[in-house]
Write a protein that holds these residues in place. Structure first.
Motif, short mmCIF file in Angstrom:
data_model
loop_
_atom_site.label_atom_id
_atom_site.label_comp_id
_atom_site.label_asym_id
_atom_site.label_seq_id
_atom_site.Cartn_x
_atom_site.Cartn_y
_atom_site.Cartn_z
N THR A 169 -2.27 6.85 -0.26
CA THR A 169 -2.44 7.52 -1.62
C THR A 169 -3.67 6.73 -2.21
OG1 THR A 169 -0.74 6.15 -2.62
CG2 THR A 169 0.02 7.93 -1.38
N GLY A 170 -3.99 5.74 -2.03
CA GLY A 170 -5.16 5.11 -2.68
C GLY A 170 -4.37 4.13 -3.83
N GLN A 171 -2.90 4.14 -3.72
CA GLN A 171 -2.28 3.30 -4.86
C GLN A 171 -1.78 1.89 -4.17
OE1 GLN A 171 0.24 6.71 -5.38
NE2 GLN A 171 -0.66 6.74 -7.80
N GLN B 200 -4.49 13.07 -8.43
CA GLN B 200 -3.86 13.72 -7.20
C GLN B 200 -4.33 14.18 -5.93
OE1 GLN B 200 -0.21 14.24 -7.23
NE2 GLN B 200 -0.46 12.58 -8.80
N GLU B 201 -5.58 14.54 -6.30
CA GLU B 201 -6.30 15.02 -5.11
C GLU B 201 -6.48 13.85 -3.67
OE1 GLU B 201 -10.18 16.68 -5.69
OE2 GLU B 201 -9.38 17.81 -7.58
N SER B 202 -6.42 12.65 -4.12
CA SER B 202 -6.66 11.44 -3.26
C SER B 202 -5.36 11.64 -2.21
CB SER B 202 -6.76 10.16 -4.00
OG SER B 202 -7.34 10.40 -5.07
N TYR C 152 2.77 -1.58 4.46
CA TYR C 152 2.56 0.17 4.05
C TYR C 152 3.82 0.67 3.57
CZ TYR C 152 -1.62 -0.98 6.38
OH TYR C 152 -2.86 -1.57 6.92
N ILE C 153 4.09 1.05 2.36
CA ILE C 153 5.32 1.68 1.69
C ILE C 153 5.31 3.13 1.57
CG2 ILE C 153 6.99 0.94 -0.06
CD1 ILE C 153 6.29 -1.50 1.23
N VAL D 141 0.94 -1.05 0.11
CA VAL D 141 -0.29 0.08 -0.11
C VAL D 141 0.95 1.17 0.07
CG1 VAL D 141 -1.77 1.35 1.09
CG2 VAL D 141 -1.73 -1.12 1.15
N ARG D 142 0.62 2.13 -1.07
CA ARG D 142 1.60 3.23 -0.91
C ARG D 142 1.10 4.32 0.00
NH1 ARG D 142 2.53 7.38 -5.71
NH2 ARG D 142 4.57 7.52 -5.87
#
Ligand SMILES: [Zn+2]
Length: 96
Positions: free
Chosen positions: A44-46, A90-92, A72-73, A31-32
């Protein structure tokens, strides 16, 4: 409302959601995340699914990672590892 500890969406249980559960069968979910000035973690949602072997270059963390199936990275590390960055609004990212 409990949230999925991997992707952070609301779920019925405080467990990985169905989607993450499926991803966890394929490997470990990276998880970024982004840490703010207070050291608080924000998603970041990524996310990326990494196969076990690739997750094993950090022996200290690997047991925990394999237990949780989630790592979690921080963004810096993520980019250093050359993990794929899924396209994201980008807003996320929230205040970066
Ligand atoms: Zn999830």
């Amino acid at each position: 409302m409990p949230t999925c500890y991997a992707c952070g969406i609301e779920t019925e249980f405080d467990d990985p959601c169905v989607e993450c559960n499926e991803l966890m069968n394929e490997g470990v979910i990276f998880v970024r995340v982004h840490f703010d000035k207070e050291g608080e973690m924000h998603r970041t949602g990524q996310m990326a699914v990494v196969e076990y072997e690739e997750a094993i270059d950090n022996p200290d963390k690997v047991n925990q990672i394999l237990k949780d199936r989630v790592a979690y990275i921080p963004i810096d590390t993520w980019d250093m590892l050359g993990l794929p960055v899924p396209h994201l609004d980008q807003e996320s990212i929230g205040g970066v």
